[in-house]
Design a protein around this motif. Sequence first.
Motif, PDB file in Angstrom:
ATOM      1  N   PHE A  87       0.796  -1.217   0.000  1.00 55.45           N
ATOM      2  CA  PHE A  87       0.000   0.000   0.000  1.00 55.45           C
ATOM      3  C   PHE A  87       0.833   1.273   0.000  1.00 55.45           C
ATOM      4  O   PHE A  87       0.311   2.358  -0.177  1.00 55.45           O
ATOM      5  N   GLN A  88       2.156   1.165   0.159  1.00 57.24           N
ATOM      6  CA  GLN A  88       2.961   2.373   0.288  1.00 57.24           C
ATOM      7  C   GLN A  88       4.140   2.382  -0.673  1.00 57.24           C
ATOM      8  O   GLN A  88       4.592   1.336  -1.142  1.00 57.24           O
ATOM      9  N   GLY A  89       4.610   3.576  -0.967  1.00 62.03           N
ATOM     10  CA  GLY A  89       5.793   3.742  -1.805  1.00 62.03           C
ATOM     11  C   GLY A  89       6.458   5.058  -1.474  1.00 62.03           C
ATOM     12  O   GLY A  89       6.231   5.635  -0.401  1.00 62.03           O
ATOM     13  N   VAL A  90       7.259   5.539  -2.419  1.00 62.67           N
ATOM     14  CA  VAL A  90       7.993   6.779  -2.188  1.00 62.67           C
ATOM     15  C   VAL A  90       8.162   7.496  -3.524  1.00 62.67           C
ATOM     16  O   VAL A  90       8.330   6.870  -4.567  1.00 62.67           O
ATOM     17  N   THR A  91       8.093   8.811  -3.493  1.00 60.72           N
ATOM     18  CA  THR A  91       8.303   9.593  -4.705  1.00 60.72           C
ATOM     19  C   THR A  91       9.801   9.745  -4.963  1.00 60.72           C
ATOM     20  O   THR A  91      10.637   9.445  -4.108  1.00 60.72           O
ATOM     21  N   GLU A  92      10.139  10.236  -6.130  1.00 62.96           N
ATOM     22  CA  GLU A  92      11.548  10.473  -6.444  1.00 62.96           C
ATOM     23  C   GLU A  92      12.166  11.502  -5.502  1.00 62.96           C
ATOM     24  O   GLU A  92      13.359  11.486  -5.250  1.00 62.96           O
TER      25      GLU A  92
END
Length: 418
Positions: free
Chosen positions: A141-146
């Motif tokens: 459900f989660q990630g990270v932007t550049e």
Amino acid sequence: MTRLVMKFGGTSMADLERIRRAARLVAAEYDAGHRVAVVVSAMSGKTNELVAWTDGAGKATGKGAEGDDEYDVVVASGEQVTAGLLAMTLRNMGYDALSMMGWQVPILTSDVHGKARILDIPPARLETALDAGQIVVVPGFQGVTESGRITTLGRGGSDTSAVAVAAAVKAIRCDIYTDVDGVYTTDPRVESKARRLKKISFEEMLEMASLGAKVLQTRSVELAMGQRVPVRVLSSFVEPGENTDQGTIVCDEDEIVEKHIVSGVAFSRDEAKITLLGLPNKVGVSAAVFSKLAAANINVDMIVQSEKRSGEYANQLFTVGRRDAKAAAEIMEAARAEIGFDAIKVDENVAKVSIVGVGMRSHTGVAETMFRALSEKGINIQVISTSEIKISVLIDEAYTELAVRALHAAYDLDKIGQ
């Protein structure tokens, strides 16, 4: 050694005892010789609680369409808790387990907070840990932007996370553990004669998911189909070695020997019907109607237009999600003078019932069987929509369960697997 991705949903992570059972299932796959990565959801109900907290704090000004980037920081924390607890449990069982947050993997996403899409998962760090014999536990459900900000993928995003991780590490399969033991011909709570499918094609599962079946999230099926990642749906409420025949494999159509004309009946009560009466029957009017809805991010499903006798005017009917009905009606009412229709009607007491099957491509009479079965039960069809492998009808919501049972019987779905 082969790599395997296992995903556990919220009900499978609901408390410490269920986390321990999930750990035993993970350990069994590891002991069988797999290199295992695990993707976990938050404890059942926890995400709703976290969203309520953000609502209570009030929407912040700034960067996100759904709240902002701090909304994602709060809401993503539920999966972080279960990832850590599962890793700790596995360590206490004697296994070398490691939790790895979305930003540590990294799972790179777009910067649309609350509804981010996965852009890439560089596999090096995951592969290094797996090849070293570690069990890696990743919060779904989660990630990270550049730029390094935490994002969330929207409801059901953990399924998408799991398939994406499986694709990244070239896993042989993605096993999604949930509270059911596979994909059924329809909801067993509505039709007790529903049968579990041993295999279902990506295309059929995608249609079933988009038409109301809640076993898998639509984006996860799209990704699995695009990356050709086999997905197995099975229950986490068993101990290792129990009920070894359970589960449904979602795979390429070519891998299914016994193809059914119809594989399932799906339904959705999250529907609203909007009718525009006396719409000018001229070029550009439909574009004007649907461009305004698109600008408000309102998804339109079924569309039917019929001319009045004069030919100068038409009535246009379309469906939207029930939660969007009020907003859609307000948008249309505000544009009434510009577009030039006479009146608008909104009906939220409708449901969509659909049949799905790859066998429709090569068999005639499928639609006739559907319409006759509904007619014999006195069910009126308001709208019809078709694709290559599905037929959907809009009916009065009161007849939903009757329609599902009638169609299940009409196509002998209770005989699948016998």
